[in-house]
Design an enzyme around this catalytic site. Structure first.
Site, PDB file in Angstrom:
ATOM      1  N   CYS A 113      -8.745  -6.383  -2.131  1.00 45.62           N
ATOM      2  CA  CYS A 113     -10.085  -5.806  -2.345  1.00 45.62           C
ATOM      3  C   CYS A 113     -11.070  -6.813  -2.944  1.00 45.62           C
ATOM      4  CB  CYS A 113     -10.005  -4.558  -3.224  1.00 45.62           C
ATOM      5  SG  CYS A 113      -9.147  -3.185  -2.458  1.00 45.62           S
ATOM      6  N   HIS A 249       0.584 -35.814  11.852  1.00 44.62           N
ATOM      7  CA  HIS A 249       1.401 -34.608  11.878  1.00 44.62           C
ATOM      8  C   HIS A 249       2.689 -34.903  12.639  1.00 44.62           C
ATOM      9  CE1 HIS A 249       2.773 -30.587  12.284  1.00 44.62           C
ATOM     10  NE2 HIS A 249       2.381 -30.413  13.522  1.00 44.62           N
ATOM     11  N   ASN A 279       9.304 -30.469  13.199  1.00 42.96           N
ATOM     12  CA  ASN A 279       7.942 -30.022  12.874  1.00 42.96           C
ATOM     13  C   ASN A 279       8.001 -29.022  11.715  1.00 42.96           C
ATOM     14  OD1 ASN A 279       5.395 -28.945  12.733  1.00 42.96           O
ATOM     15  ND2 ASN A 279       5.211 -28.534  14.926  1.00 42.96           N
TER      16      ASN A 279
HETATM   17  N1  ACO Z   1      -4.655  15.773  -2.093  1.00 40.91           N
HETATM   18  C1  ACO Z   1      -4.228  16.755  -2.888  1.00 40.91           C
HETATM   19  N2  ACO Z   1      -3.480  16.529  -3.959  1.00 40.91           N
HETATM   20  C2  ACO Z   1      -3.156  15.271  -4.241  1.00 40.91           C
HETATM   21  C3  ACO Z   1      -3.576  14.203  -3.437  1.00 40.91           C
HETATM   22  C4  ACO Z   1      -4.340  14.507  -2.336  1.00 40.91           C
HETATM   23  N3  ACO Z   1      -4.795  13.551  -1.486  1.00 40.91           N
HETATM   24  N4  ACO Z   1      -3.104  13.081  -3.961  1.00 40.91           N
HETATM   25  C5  ACO Z   1      -2.419  13.415  -5.050  1.00 40.91           C
HETATM   26  N5  ACO Z   1      -2.461  14.729  -5.218  1.00 40.91           N
HETATM   27  C6  ACO Z   1      -1.886  15.531  -6.265  1.00 40.91           C
HETATM   28  C7  ACO Z   1      -0.764  14.839  -6.977  1.00 40.91           C
HETATM   29  O1  ACO Z   1       0.457  15.003  -6.303  1.00 40.91           O
HETATM   30  C8  ACO Z   1      -0.798  15.534  -8.296  1.00 40.91           C
HETATM   31  O2  ACO Z   1      -0.130  16.770  -8.162  1.00 40.91           O
HETATM   32  P1  ACO Z   1       0.757  17.351  -9.365  1.00 40.91           P
HETATM   33  O3  ACO Z   1      -0.189  17.533 -10.517  1.00 40.91           O
HETATM   34  O4  ACO Z   1       1.249  18.637  -8.816  1.00 40.91           O
HETATM   35  O5  ACO Z   1       1.817  16.353  -9.613  1.00 40.91           O
HETATM   36  C9  ACO Z   1      -2.264  15.809  -8.496  1.00 40.91           C
HETATM   37  O6  ACO Z   1      -2.881  15.704  -7.233  1.00 40.91           O
HETATM   38  C10 ACO Z   1      -2.936  14.833  -9.433  1.00 40.91           C
HETATM   39  O7  ACO Z   1      -2.553  13.530  -9.072  1.00 40.91           O
HETATM   40  P2  ACO Z   1      -3.115  12.266  -9.804  1.00 40.91           P
HETATM   41  O8  ACO Z   1      -2.573  11.063  -9.153  1.00 40.91           O
HETATM   42  O9  ACO Z   1      -2.903  12.413 -11.266  1.00 40.91           O
HETATM   43  O10 ACO Z   1      -4.666  12.390  -9.479  1.00 40.91           O
HETATM   44  P3  ACO Z   1      -5.847  11.547 -10.055  1.00 40.91           P
HETATM   45  O11 ACO Z   1      -6.795  12.420 -10.679  1.00 40.91           O
HETATM   46  O12 ACO Z   1      -5.388  10.369 -10.809  1.00 40.91           O
HETATM   47  O13 ACO Z   1      -6.525  11.005  -8.719  1.00 40.91           O
HETATM   48  C11 ACO Z   1      -6.658   9.019  -7.376  1.00 40.91           C
HETATM   49  C12 ACO Z   1      -5.798  10.177  -7.822  1.00 40.91           C
HETATM   50  C13 ACO Z   1      -7.831   9.572  -6.611  1.00 40.91           C
HETATM   51  C14 ACO Z   1      -5.855   8.167  -6.446  1.00 40.91           C
HETATM   52  C15 ACO Z   1      -7.156   8.217  -8.572  1.00 40.91           C
HETATM   53  O14 ACO Z   1      -6.075   7.902  -9.406  1.00 40.91           O
HETATM   54  C16 ACO Z   1      -7.863   6.967  -8.164  1.00 40.91           C
HETATM   55  O15 ACO Z   1      -8.952   7.017  -7.634  1.00 40.91           O
HETATM   56  N6  ACO Z   1      -7.242   5.778  -8.408  1.00 40.91           N
HETATM   57  C17 ACO Z   1      -7.786   4.524  -7.953  1.00 40.91           C
HETATM   58  C18 ACO Z   1      -7.116   4.174  -6.658  1.00 40.91           C
HETATM   59  C19 ACO Z   1      -7.980   3.299  -5.768  1.00 40.91           C
HETATM   60  O16 ACO Z   1      -9.192   3.345  -5.774  1.00 40.91           O
HETATM   61  N7  ACO Z   1      -7.361   2.457  -4.952  1.00 40.91           N
HETATM   62  C20 ACO Z   1      -8.073   1.649  -4.046  1.00 40.91           C
HETATM   63  C21 ACO Z   1      -7.670   0.223  -4.135  1.00 40.91           C
HETATM   64  S1  ACO Z   1      -7.986  -0.487  -5.675  1.00 40.91           S
HETATM   65  C22 ACO Z   1      -9.656  -0.557  -5.785  1.00 40.91           C
HETATM   66  O17 ACO Z   1     -10.320  -0.645  -4.807  1.00 40.91           O
HETATM   67  C23 ACO Z   1     -10.209  -0.510  -7.087  1.00 40.91           C
END
Ligand code: ACO
Length: 322
Positions: A113, A249, A279
């Site tokens: 990213c 090379h 190579n």
């Molecule tokens: N749909 C429905 N439920 C879901 C989903 C989904 N897509 N994904 C997870 N859940 C459920 C989980 O299983 C969990 O259920 P449980 O409570 O019964 O165990 C519940 O939702 C909560 O899960 P969490 O992982 O705690 O949810 P959170 O609020 O942390 O949100 C998320 C998850 C959106 C992934 C968040 O952590 C996030 O945005 N993290 C950053 C990830 C990211 O952006 N990655 C991209 C690359 S890195 C970057 O670009 C910065």
């Protein structure tokens, strides 16, 4: 002092849109959950037969157009991606061909990213150093191809697309500074655990080996390496007699011999180690140079002409005083 400036930008999203609602038909999620947790509503997905380079091309054409710069005027293409079209050539090389330009440098940068920031930083150094005037910097991904579409914790998060900028050198500072960092301790928190060096052959049984048209590679290698070697000497005001050692090379003895003959360096002054290790690709030139240094052929003060040629096609040279 020279600075780089962004003089044009562009972007591209694939046509196909995958909404949260649609996604929730195939995986246990909901529009509400995704929007609440991420703000995401939809993502764009590449079509069959559409690759990272295709996305990059569209974004690049826009950026070039905005900059008023023709692709022929580019000195360098730096493309950031973690989802290259193929193992090689680089997606930057593929993009260059699609832009229908020849000769300018082109390479990929891999920093996931943060890749675009890295690519921009690299491009900035080239311009500040005065090496390049116009550099095309792209971030392009087809993450849909590396997602597990049954894993709701990840597949809802990503999409495909590309953005590009054209950087140009001038007196006026545009990029005042760039900063890049890494910390490998946290790699397991966000990664793709398989790749080229790790488990690749177990994952894919077909087309994992290098494929080559040997005769054409031979001809191009001799032609381009010899031409570039001669140009390198000319640009340094030297001729073949001024070179103490040519370190080519190490792909094929006949290619080495043919290039040396065209350049006019006698084989007594050409380091040949291909017989000992074949190579070794990018390792071959430094390997041969080290061999010649350790066995005493190359001495301090010697002028060395390095040259190489590889897939892409790519080729390069250097004139060094040891
Ligand atoms: N749909 C429905 N439920 C879901 C989903 C989904 N897509 N994904 C997870 N859940 C459920 C989980 O299983 C969990 O259920 P449980 O409570 O019964 O165990 C519940 O939702 C909560 O899960 P969490 O992982 O705690 O949810 P959170 O609020 O942390 O949100 C998320 C998850 C959106 C992934 C968040 O952590 C996030 O945005 N993290 C950053 C990830 C990211 O952006 N990655 C991209 C690359 S890195 C970057 O670009 C910065």
């Amino acid at each position: 002092m020279k600075f780089s400036r962004i003089v044009g930008t562009g972007s591209y999203l694939p046509e196909k849109v995958l909404s949260n609602e649609e996604l929730s038909k195939s995986v246990d999620t909901s529009d509400e959950w995704i929007r609440e947790r991420t703000g995401i509503r939809q993502r764009h997905i590449v079509a069959d037969g559409q690759y990272t380079s295709d996305l990059a091309l569209n974004a690049s054409l826009q950026a070039l157009d905005a900059a008023g710069i023709h692709a022929d005027d580019l000195d360098l293409i730096v493309l950031a991606t973690s989802t290259p079209d193929v193992v090689f050539p680089s997606t930057a090389s593929i993009l260059q061909e699609k832009l229908n330009v020849r000769g300018c440098g082109a390479f990929d940068v891999q920093a996931v990213c943060a890749g675009f920031a890295y690519a921009l930083s690299v491009a900035d150094q080239f311009i500040k150093a005065g090496t390049c005037q116009n550099v095309l910097v792209i971030g392009a991904e087809t993450f849909s191809r590396i997602l597990d579409w049954t894993d709701r914790t990840t597949c809802v998060l990503f999409g495909d697309g590309a953005g590009a900028v054209v950087l140009t050198g001038g007196d006026k500072a545009g990029l005042h500074s760039t900063h890049i960092h890494a910390d490998g301790r946290f790699q397991d928190l966000l990664h793709v655990p398989t790749g080229v060096s790790k488990q690749y052959n177990e994952m894919f049984k077909a087309q994992t080996a290098v494929q080559m048209n040997g005769q054409k590679v031979f001809k191009w290698a001799v032609r381009e390496m010899s031409a570039l070697a001669i140009k390198t000497l000319e640009e340094n005001g030297l001729n073949a007699d001024d070179v103490d050692w040519m370190v080519p090379h190490q792909a094929n003895f006949r290619i080495i011999e043919a290039v040396a003959s065209k350049v006019g360096v006698p084989m007594e002054r050409v380091v040949v180690t291909v017989q000992d290790h074949g190579n070794t690709s990018a390792a071959s030139v430094p390997l041969a140079l080290d061999t010649a240094v350790r066995d005493g052929r190359v001495q301090p003060g010697d002028k060395i002409l390095l040259e190489a040629f590889g897939g892409g096609f790519t080729w390069g040279s250097a004139l060094i005083t040891m």
